[in-house]
Design an enzyme around this catalytic site. Structure first.
Site, mmCIF file in Angstrom:
data_model
loop_
_atom_site.group_PDB
_atom_site.id
_atom_site.type_symbol
_atom_site.label_atom_id
_atom_site.label_comp_id
_atom_site.label_asym_id
_atom_site.label_seq_id
_atom_site.Cartn_x
_atom_site.Cartn_y
_atom_site.Cartn_z
ATOM 1 N N GLN A 260 11.335 27.406 -20.059
ATOM 2 C CA GLN A 260 12.614 26.708 -20.020
ATOM 3 C C GLN A 260 12.860 26.056 -21.373
ATOM 4 O OE1 GLN A 260 11.591 24.708 -15.904
ATOM 5 N NE2 GLN A 260 13.763 24.321 -16.340
ATOM 6 N N THR A 263 18.138 21.177 -25.116
ATOM 7 C CA THR A 263 18.619 20.790 -26.437
ATOM 8 C C THR A 263 17.480 20.334 -27.344
ATOM 9 O OG1 THR A 263 20.705 20.083 -25.444
ATOM 10 C CG2 THR A 263 20.239 19.310 -27.681
ATOM 11 N N PHE A 264 16.569 19.534 -26.776
ATOM 12 C CA PHE A 264 15.463 19.034 -27.598
ATOM 13 C C PHE A 264 14.089 19.294 -26.970
ATOM 14 C CE2 PHE A 264 16.519 15.521 -24.749
ATOM 15 C CZ PHE A 264 15.278 15.115 -24.312
ATOM 16 N N GLY A 265 14.045 19.821 -25.748
ATOM 17 C CA GLY A 265 12.764 20.012 -25.078
ATOM 18 C C GLY A 265 12.500 21.463 -24.698
ATOM 19 N N ASP A 388 13.555 10.225 -8.745
ATOM 20 C CA ASP A 388 14.314 11.419 -9.144
ATOM 21 C C ASP A 388 13.806 12.648 -8.394
ATOM 22 O OD1 ASP A 388 16.052 13.110 -10.382
ATOM 23 O OD2 ASP A 388 15.195 12.928 -12.389
ATOM 24 N N ARG A 392 14.705 20.476 -8.745
ATOM 25 C CA ARG A 392 14.394 20.720 -10.163
ATOM 26 C C ARG A 392 13.084 20.051 -10.584
ATOM 27 N NH1 ARG A 392 18.600 17.303 -9.766
ATOM 28 N NH2 ARG A 392 18.081 15.118 -10.144
ATOM 29 N N ASN A 393 12.638 19.055 -9.831
ATOM 30 C CA ASN A 393 11.399 18.350 -10.150
ATOM 31 C C ASN A 393 10.267 18.737 -9.192
ATOM 32 O OD1 ASN A 393 12.386 16.934 -12.408
ATOM 33 N ND2 ASN A 393 13.381 15.441 -11.074
ATOM 34 N N ASP A 406 6.767 15.141 -12.143
ATOM 35 C CA ASP A 406 7.564 14.063 -12.726
ATOM 36 C C ASP A 406 8.893 14.628 -13.212
ATOM 37 O OD1 ASP A 406 7.239 15.007 -15.617
ATOM 38 O OD2 ASP A 406 5.144 14.763 -15.005
#
Length: 530
Positions: A260, A263-265, A388, A392-393, A406
């Site tokens: 995956q 933008t920054f990860g 959260d 998705r987690n 997490d």
């Protein structure tokens, strides 16, 4: 709160729903049933318990025979344990319906189970108790009430005393270990047959909760155990110091495919070489950042990755190692699950559904939900608030084993699931309970709300909840009693589980252990019909 489960709708009997033997929480003493008839329908009502020593014959607040009301009405059935012994009591409520005085009788059998427990003080015996047989069958004409008001009040007093004593002991133990906790020891008289609540169904796209207990907007919420977001107060140096004990050398990590990317990860499929035996290696997830990532973004990745650290449960996936060497991009390592992110997996199942409709079954989806509820039940017992929870987690493997992770990098990898409400903080608005949206308060009860939305994600194969609602309008929308609609092909019983998680009052939401038990029984029932 009322939990609605339709047994007869549009003159059609739901035999599938009637086949379930639903478990009633031990603290629940009343069941409420909603009914009405379009034309003249006569009824006779009767009860049966398999262990009359453990439970008195149920009592209803309506006559035992008569005519079904023409307007929507509610009747109550009281289930009172005798307190004589511990027993898992099976209750049968039989409703005989006759249309227009004809000889054609429709018989509806409602099955329930309830755990009854022995009282802690000498029992008050009734002279007629010994005359009962091992099985009590209710006679709609000649039966008389068997519940003793005196015994009832004594039992209530004993329960209150025990609860008070337990609360004091727990408080002393927690103060001694310097742990901060607020205890919620209230026992409410729920009218749900499963200890669950559900808004009344309508034919509109979204559902509105109009039950008596949540029609009025709630302006204050019990805090339970509350956490506020303080991630921004942590510096990068402090974040690195917290994970220094599990730091490893960059040389032991080999990056393979990018799974995956945001933008920054990024999340890589990686290989970790064993420290004691370099010839051995194991597969891992590697979370890391790109060159343009800011210090705040790196700090949040490290801090949020520690949420489940040190916890051990088969349905949790905490980090195992980090790499924080100078001159290297920080990396976070987790055990590898070969089917990856649960949300992406569900959406892939939806894509192949047309060509392979048996790729994932409803029973599989319920089993996934049970695993998530088990992991969250463990977190609740350890007083850990996830904040959260969402598909998705979570991650999944080829054996359909699901583990909760997490939320590190989730804002970057799933940007459409997070929204800023004008305070410079991205939140999973569509998964959040009302008290979290309005007061920024999080608790195990708010995690239960998010679990209800996650269950909805499972049943829709990864669709986005409340997709047509403006994030800025979500709080007002929820406060007015509206909820997401029942998914297509989702059984009423399963949607009742979702809806009970969305009660406005956090104290009226079920605990995760109740959800595990309820879903497990539903899963077993599904298996019986496969």
């Amino acid at each position: 709160l009322d939990a609605e489960l339709s047994y007869v709708r549009n003159d059609v009997v739901n035999h599938y729903a009637l086949s379930f033997n639903l478990l009633i929480p031990s603290e629940t003493n009343n069941l409420h049933f909603t009914w009405h008839a379009k034309s003249k329908v006569e009824y006779k009502l009767g009860f049966q318990v398999h262990d009359p020593m453990a439970m008195a014959l149920p009592q209803a607040n309506i006559s035992l025979q008569g005519e079904v009301p023409r307007t929507l009405s509610v009747f109550r059935v009281e289930l009172s344990c005798t307190g004589r012994l511990d027993s898992d009591v099976t209750i049968l409520m039989q409703l005989n319906l006759t249309i227009n005085s004809s000889k054609n009788i429709t018989v509806l059998n409602f099955k329930r189970r309830k755990m009854c427990y022995k009282k802690l003080e000498p029992e008050v015996k009734s002279p007629t108790a010994d005359k009962n047989s091992s099985k009590a069958i209710f006679d709609p004409v000649n039966a008389a009430p068997t519940t003793s008001t005196r015994v009832f009040y004594i039992s209530v007093g004993v329960c209150c005393a025990v609860i008070f004593l337990v609360a004091i002991i727990l408080a002393v133990l927690h103060l001694h270990s310097m742990k901060r906790i607020e205890l919620d020891d209230s026992i409410s008289d729920s009218s749900s047959s499963q200890g669950l609540s559900q808004p009344s169904t309508q034919t509109t796209q979204y559902l509105r909760a109009d039950t008596p207990n949540n029609a009025t907007p709630v302006t204050s919420y019990p805090t339970l155990r509350i956490e506020k977001n303080d991630l921004k107060s942590v510096t990068l140096m402090e974040a690195k110091a917290k994970v220094k004990d599990i730091a490893i050398s960059r040389e032991r990590i080999t990056l393979k495919d990018v799974l995956q990317e945001g933008t920054f990860g990024r999340i890589f499929h990686g290989i970790l070489i064993e420290e004691k035996d370099p010839s051995k290696e194991k597969q891992v997830f590697v979370k890391t950042v790109k060159d343009q990532a800011s210090e705040v973004q790196v700090t949040m990745m490290l801090t949020e990755s520690c949420k489940l650290r040190g916890l051990h449960h088969r349905n949790l996936l905490p980090i195992t190692h980090v790499c924080i060497e100078e001159g290297e991009k920080p990396m976070v390592l987790l055990p590898y699950m070969n089917w990856g992110n649960l949300k992406l997996f569900l959406r892939q199942c939806k894509l192949v559904e047309a060509n392979n409709p048996q790729a994932i079954s409803q029973q599989d989806l319920v089993h996934m939900a049970i695993q998530i509820a088990c992991g969250m039940s463990y977190l609740a017992r350890r007083e850990v608030i996830h904040r959260d929870l969402a598909a998705r987690n979570c991650v999944i493997d080829d054996a359909l084993q699901v583990k909760i992770t997490d939320n590190a990098l989730s804002r970057d990898l799933f940007p459409m699931d997070y929204h800023c409400l004008g305070d410079n903080e991205n939140r999973p608005v569509r998964w959040m309970a009302l008290e979290s949206l309005v007061n920024n308060e999080f608790s195990s009860a708010s995690d239960v709300w998010a679990f209800g939305v996650t269950l909805w994600e499972l049943m829709t194969l990864g669709q986005t909840p409340y997709v047509d609602i403006d994030p800025f309008e979500m709080a007002a929308y929820l406060k007015d009693g509206y909820r997401i609609a029942q998914p297509i092909n989702c059984p009423d019983e399963l949607f009742a589980v979702m809806a009970c998680c969305w009660a406005l009052d956090p104290e009226e939401r079920p605990k995760f252990q109740q959800l595990v038990q309820c879903l497990t029984e539903f899963h077993a029932a599904l298996g019986a019909y496969v």
